[in-house]
Design an enzyme around this catalytic site. Structure first.
Site, PDB file in Angstrom:
ATOM      1  N   LEU A 404      -2.296  10.101  -2.287  1.00  0.00           N
ATOM      2  CA  LEU A 404      -1.483  10.539  -3.312  1.00  0.00           C
ATOM      3  C   LEU A 404      -1.497   9.917  -4.714  1.00  0.00           C
ATOM      4  O   LEU A 404      -1.308  10.568  -5.583  1.00  0.00           O
ATOM      5  CB  LEU A 404      -0.217  10.493  -2.638  1.00  0.00           C
ATOM      6  CG  LEU A 404       0.060  11.463  -1.486  1.00  0.00           C
ATOM      7  CD1 LEU A 404       1.578  10.894  -0.913  1.00  0.00           C
ATOM      8  CD2 LEU A 404       0.203  12.905  -1.973  1.00  0.00           C
ATOM      9  N   THR A 406      -1.934   5.668  -6.757  1.00  0.00           N
ATOM     10  CA  THR A 406      -1.784   4.218  -6.560  1.00  0.00           C
ATOM     11  C   THR A 406      -0.784   3.882  -7.519  1.00  0.00           C
ATOM     12  O   THR A 406      -0.549   4.196  -8.520  1.00  0.00           O
ATOM     13  CB  THR A 406      -3.245   3.569  -7.093  1.00  0.00           C
ATOM     14  OG1 THR A 406      -4.313   4.119  -6.457  1.00  0.00           O
ATOM     15  CG2 THR A 406      -3.222   2.019  -6.982  1.00  0.00           C
ATOM     16  N   PHE A 409       2.043  -1.417  -5.596  1.00  0.00           N
ATOM     17  CA  PHE A 409       1.559  -2.291  -4.539  1.00  0.00           C
ATOM     18  C   PHE A 409       0.436  -1.543  -3.750  1.00  0.00           C
ATOM     19  O   PHE A 409      -0.156  -2.207  -2.836  1.00  0.00           O
ATOM     20  CB  PHE A 409       2.802  -1.900  -3.541  1.00  0.00           C
ATOM     21  CG  PHE A 409       4.214  -2.585  -3.861  1.00  0.00           C
ATOM     22  CD1 PHE A 409       4.289  -3.689  -3.993  1.00  0.00           C
ATOM     23  CD2 PHE A 409       5.326  -1.666  -4.158  1.00  0.00           C
ATOM     24  CE1 PHE A 409       5.551  -4.282  -4.376  1.00  0.00           C
ATOM     25  CE2 PHE A 409       6.369  -2.199  -4.467  1.00  0.00           C
ATOM     26  CZ  PHE A 409       6.602  -3.492  -4.569  1.00  0.00           C
ATOM     27  N   VAL A 411      -2.448   1.514  -2.881  1.00  0.00           N
ATOM     28  CA  VAL A 411      -2.906   3.096  -2.580  1.00  0.00           C
ATOM     29  C   VAL A 411      -1.515   3.697  -1.684  1.00  0.00           C
ATOM     30  O   VAL A 411      -0.848   2.941  -0.843  1.00  0.00           O
ATOM     31  CB  VAL A 411      -3.882   3.389  -1.595  1.00  0.00           C
ATOM     32  CG1 VAL A 411      -4.275   4.651  -1.453  1.00  0.00           C
ATOM     33  CG2 VAL A 411      -5.185   2.599  -2.702  1.00  0.00           C
ATOM     34  N   ASP A 518      14.964  -0.240 -11.023  1.00  0.00           N
ATOM     35  CA  ASP A 518      14.054   0.159 -11.717  1.00  0.00           C
ATOM     36  C   ASP A 518      13.887   1.875 -11.793  1.00  0.00           C
ATOM     37  O   ASP A 518      13.017   2.437 -11.516  1.00  0.00           O
ATOM     38  CB  ASP A 518      12.805  -0.088 -10.889  1.00  0.00           C
ATOM     39  CG  ASP A 518      11.464   0.191 -11.665  1.00  0.00           C
ATOM     40  OD1 ASP A 518      11.605   0.395 -13.072  1.00  0.00           O
ATOM     41  OD2 ASP A 518      10.272  -0.100 -11.314  1.00  0.00           O
TER      42      ASP A 518
HETATM   43  P1  ADP Z   1       4.427   2.082  -6.527  1.00  0.00           P
HETATM   44  O1  ADP Z   1       6.170   2.330  -6.391  1.00  0.00           O
HETATM   45  O2  ADP Z   1       4.040   1.292  -5.571  1.00  0.00           O
HETATM   46  O3  ADP Z   1       4.374   1.543  -7.753  1.00  0.00           O
HETATM   47  P2  ADP Z   1       4.546   4.729  -6.291  1.00  0.00           P
HETATM   48  O4  ADP Z   1       5.792   5.071  -5.532  1.00  0.00           O
HETATM   49  O5  ADP Z   1       4.700   5.007  -8.023  1.00  0.00           O
HETATM   50  O6  ADP Z   1       3.886   3.358  -6.257  1.00  0.00           O
HETATM   51  O7  ADP Z   1       3.419   5.835  -5.807  1.00  0.00           O
HETATM   52  C1  ADP Z   1       2.216   6.119  -6.588  1.00  0.00           C
HETATM   53  C2  ADP Z   1       2.147   7.592  -6.455  1.00  0.00           C
HETATM   54  O8  ADP Z   1       1.948   8.263  -5.241  1.00  0.00           O
HETATM   55  C3  ADP Z   1       3.281   8.157  -7.184  1.00  0.00           C
HETATM   56  O9  ADP Z   1       3.042   8.650  -8.633  1.00  0.00           O
HETATM   57  C4  ADP Z   1       3.310   9.732  -6.221  1.00  0.00           C
HETATM   58  O10 ADP Z   1       2.636  10.619  -7.041  1.00  0.00           O
HETATM   59  C5  ADP Z   1       2.675   9.418  -5.305  1.00  0.00           C
HETATM   60  N1  ADP Z   1       3.863   9.143  -3.939  1.00  0.00           N
HETATM   61  C6  ADP Z   1       4.625   8.024  -3.794  1.00  0.00           C
HETATM   62  N2  ADP Z   1       5.327   8.162  -2.980  1.00  0.00           N
HETATM   63  C7  ADP Z   1       5.307   9.479  -2.371  1.00  0.00           C
HETATM   64  C8  ADP Z   1       5.965  10.287  -1.602  1.00  0.00           C
HETATM   65  N3  ADP Z   1       6.872   9.826  -0.795  1.00  0.00           N
HETATM   66  N4  ADP Z   1       5.780  11.670  -1.590  1.00  0.00           N
HETATM   67  C9  ADP Z   1       5.002  12.210  -2.235  1.00  0.00           C
HETATM   68  N5  ADP Z   1       4.273  11.443  -3.310  1.00  0.00           N
HETATM   69  C10 ADP Z   1       4.352  10.045  -3.377  1.00  0.00           C
END
Ligand code: ADP
Ligand code: MG
Length: 656
Positions: A404, A406, A409, A411, A518
């Protein structure tokens, strides 16, 4: 024409509607009436007023104040109007009449109007009268710019956007101020007199508290995920035996089998509408339209909560002319004084199910009868964890389907749990998280459950990298959705509904005394119906990356942080409120970067000095005043999420 209340000759400064237009000063004959301030050409030779040059409707006035010289104003600036005034008065009058500039400023929707009075007395007389006359206006400002707007900059705070929120809080001068937060306006204005704030919509009656021994009906089927769980069959009755965990109740079915069930899958048998498939409880207008259009059935309908609390609306789809692709109508269910329900006059019923039943057979005033039930019950809601007491998930039960994105943390993947439940899996890059502490915290996070929070299902901690398994939202990240995902130009209702979703998720976190730390559009996700859910709450505490955790670091969310976080790292629900204001701004600019042209150091400096984000074009004054209330310097003057949710709902109601 209305009678004049006051008349006076003032010098009016040109309004500099374009940044580069030169300033000029003209003598005008001002007339104040009940409705407006009009100004006319003035012939000093004859002492007569001539043609009308312009006017300001009193109801559009947002503030009447005096102008102050900016800090360290060069002598030249203080002189400037005086020189022009002298030049003006060369015509005939005694130039000494205008020797001192006494400036009132009148702020209305086209910006400030500056006028120069001959004497302090005249200035004070006009200001007093005007304040009195506009004191019940809608949208009075809470903050204003005490100094000039000149050559594309506010001289008081150096902001370069004319619509930028004022940098000085008005004291008790701007009449009886009305803000979205009645209480707030009282503290700011230090006044306790009556306030012309529209009363809040009536609250729906509190449902009776569920209790052990009650009978519930399953709204959704539930397949046990652990041996301790009990299967739920839709529409069957169950008796509740134990409720010590708010998310998982122990229940007994009619055959005597016992086990844990997700509490959000059942509804008290007495409770009215939840039992009916046509009732879509937490659906808003845009979602209803989307769902009805997707189903695309003539006469497709559903019943949802109206934006007016405690009321219901029938949303109905008709194909109409083939070329239009169909349209939705929304009918409010009305009540008679004696408590009967009706959609069309003369067909009263003592209950909503009876009314729906009647209209399933009779259009009776509507564009069509209610032919097909359209429901969002196809997909059950998330459970708090994958089974009672489960927070450690066996990674062998996970199938990875696609990547989906990165994040901080590492992928994030989309996959299935036990081959059938959609999940998102964060694969935590080693060294990016303080894992032990997070694993402890995860047990608490698991218990947080709200329709507008991304549900944490569990963790896989027995291997490296560890996984965080959450609810999957098919429309991905809100920021990307705002920038690219909205197929048509969004309506004002749609944008505000997004904000409402976030405010409700956050209001729940606030009741749990849980600080997000955040909150931003990048940390919200969008589900298949367009509902927004907040994610990553509290996670920033476990990030191992100085660039992210130190307020001086390049990844620190400076653009979403209030002065007290930037200066003293003081996080609170009130710092979440500030971030919420910025998130609203992201929504209304369709995903622009806040303070686009400034770097982090400049932001810290300017925001601490009073700089605020400008009003996005798509946001009206009311919406903007909600944002700006989140950006009060003093944290305790900002509203709570609970207040915000009510205000947003109130504005939504006005839109519909
Ligand atoms: P982190 O919080 O670890 O920095 P993210 O939550 O931003 O990572 O996740 C990276 C990408 O993955 C997001 O921009 C989103 O597009 C996708 N993503 C993350 N969690 C979900 C979810 N629960 N459902 C759908 N897409 C998700
Ligand atoms: Mg994130």
């Amino acid at each position: 024409m209305s009678d004049s209340i006051l008349e006076e000759i003032f010098i009016k400064r040109s309004q500099q509607k374009k940044k580069t237009s030169p300033l000029n000063y003209k003598e005008r004959w001002f007339v104040l009436t009940q409705e407006k301030i009009a100004y006319y050409d003035y012939d000093p030779d004859k002492g007569k007023r001539k043609g009308l040059r312009g006017s300001v409707d009193l109801e559009k006035i947002k503030c009447v104040e005096t102008v102050q010289p900016e800090p360290n104003a060069p002598q030249e600036r203080i002189q400037k109007p005086r020189r022009s005034l002298k030049a003006m008065s060369l015509t005939k009058n005694n130039s000494s009449v205008f020797a001192l500039p006494f400036l009132p400023q009148i702020i209305y929707d086209e910006g400030p109007l500056y006028i120069f009075a001959k004497s302090e007395d005249i200035r004070n007389q006009w200001i007093k009268k005007l304040k009195e006359m506009v004191s019940f206006n809608k949208d009075l400002l809470q903050k204003y710019h005490p100094c000039y707007w000149m050559d594309g900059v506010w001289l008081c705070c150096q902001q370069e956007v004319k619509q930028a929120m004022g940098c000085k809080v008005l004291d008790n001068k701007n009449g009886k101020n009305k803000t979205p937060f009645g209480l707030k306006s009282e503290t700011i204005n230090n006044q306790t007199s009556e306030k012309p704030v529209r009363p809040l919509p009536p609250q729906p009656p509190e449902p009776a508290a569920p209790s052990v021994g009650m009978t519930v009906i399953a709204e959704y089927p539930y397949t046990p995920m652990t041996p301790q769980d009990l299967e739920l069959r839709k529409d069957e009755e169950y008796t509740i035996l134990e409720m010590s965990d708010p998310n998982w109740w122990r229940a007994r079915d009619k055959y005597g089998a016992e086990g844990y069930i997700p509490s959000n899958y059942v509804v008290e048998a007495e409770n009215g509408l939840e039992r009916f498939d046509w009732y879509c409880k937490n659906m808003n207008r845009s979602q209803a339209e989307k769902l009805l259009k997707t189903e695309n059935k003539d006469g497709g309908f559903l019943v949802r909560d109206s934006s007016k609390a405690g009321k219901y609306t029938v949303s109905l789809f008709t194909k109409g002319g083939a070329e239009t692709g169909g349209s939705c109508r929304h009918y409010n269910i009305c009540t008679t004084p004696s408590g009967q329900f009706y959609l069309a006059e003369k067909h009263n019923f003592s209950s909503i199910p009876e009314l729906i039943n009647y209209h399933q057979h009779n259009a009776a005033g509507m564009v069509s009868r209610l032919k097909y039930i359209v429901t969002n019950r196809a997909r059950p809601p998330s459970t708090a964890g994958l089974g009672y007491g489960v927070w450690e998930i066996d990674p062998r039960h996970l199938t990875f389907i696609k990547e989906l994105g990165t994040g901080q943390f590492g992928v994030v993947k989309y996959g299935k749990w036990q081959g059938q439940h959609d999940v998102a899996i964060k694969m935590i890059k080693e060294g990016s998280m303080s894992e032990e502490e997070f694993i402890e915290e995860a047990k608490i996070m698991m218990k947080l459950r709200h329709e507008n929070l991304v549900q944490l299902y569990g963790v896989c901690t027995k291997q490296r990298p560890i996984y965080i398994v959450t609810e999957f939202l098919s429309n991905g990240c809100l920021l990307t959705y705002l920038r690219e995902g909205l197929k048509q130009h969004p309506t004002p209702v749609q944008l505000l509904e997004m904000c409402k979703d976030v405010s409700e998720g956050m209001a729940y976190l606030e009741t749990q005394q849980y600080i997000h730390r955040d909150l931003a559009a990048r940390n919200c996700l969008v589900d298949g119906n367009g509902t927004i859910k907040v994610t990553d709450f509290g996670l920033s505490r476990y990030v191992l990356d100085d660039e992210y955790t130190s307020s001086a670091g390049s990844k620190f969310p400076v653009r979403w942080s209030p002065p007290e976080v930037l200066l003293y790292c003081k996080f609170s629900s009130k710092s979440d409120i500030w971030a919420y204001g910025v998130l609203m701004w992201e929504v209304y600019t369709l995903g622009r970067l806040p303070y686009e042209r400034l770097n982090n150091t400049e932001i810290v400096e300017q925001v601490s000095r009073g700089l605020r984000l400008y009003r996005p074009q798509l946001a009206n004054e009311k919406v903007y005043s909600i944002m700006t209330s989140c950006w009060f310097d003093k944290a305790d003057e900002r509203p709570t999420f609970e207040q915000l949710a009510v205000t947003v709902q109130d504005v939504l109601y006005d839109l519909q």
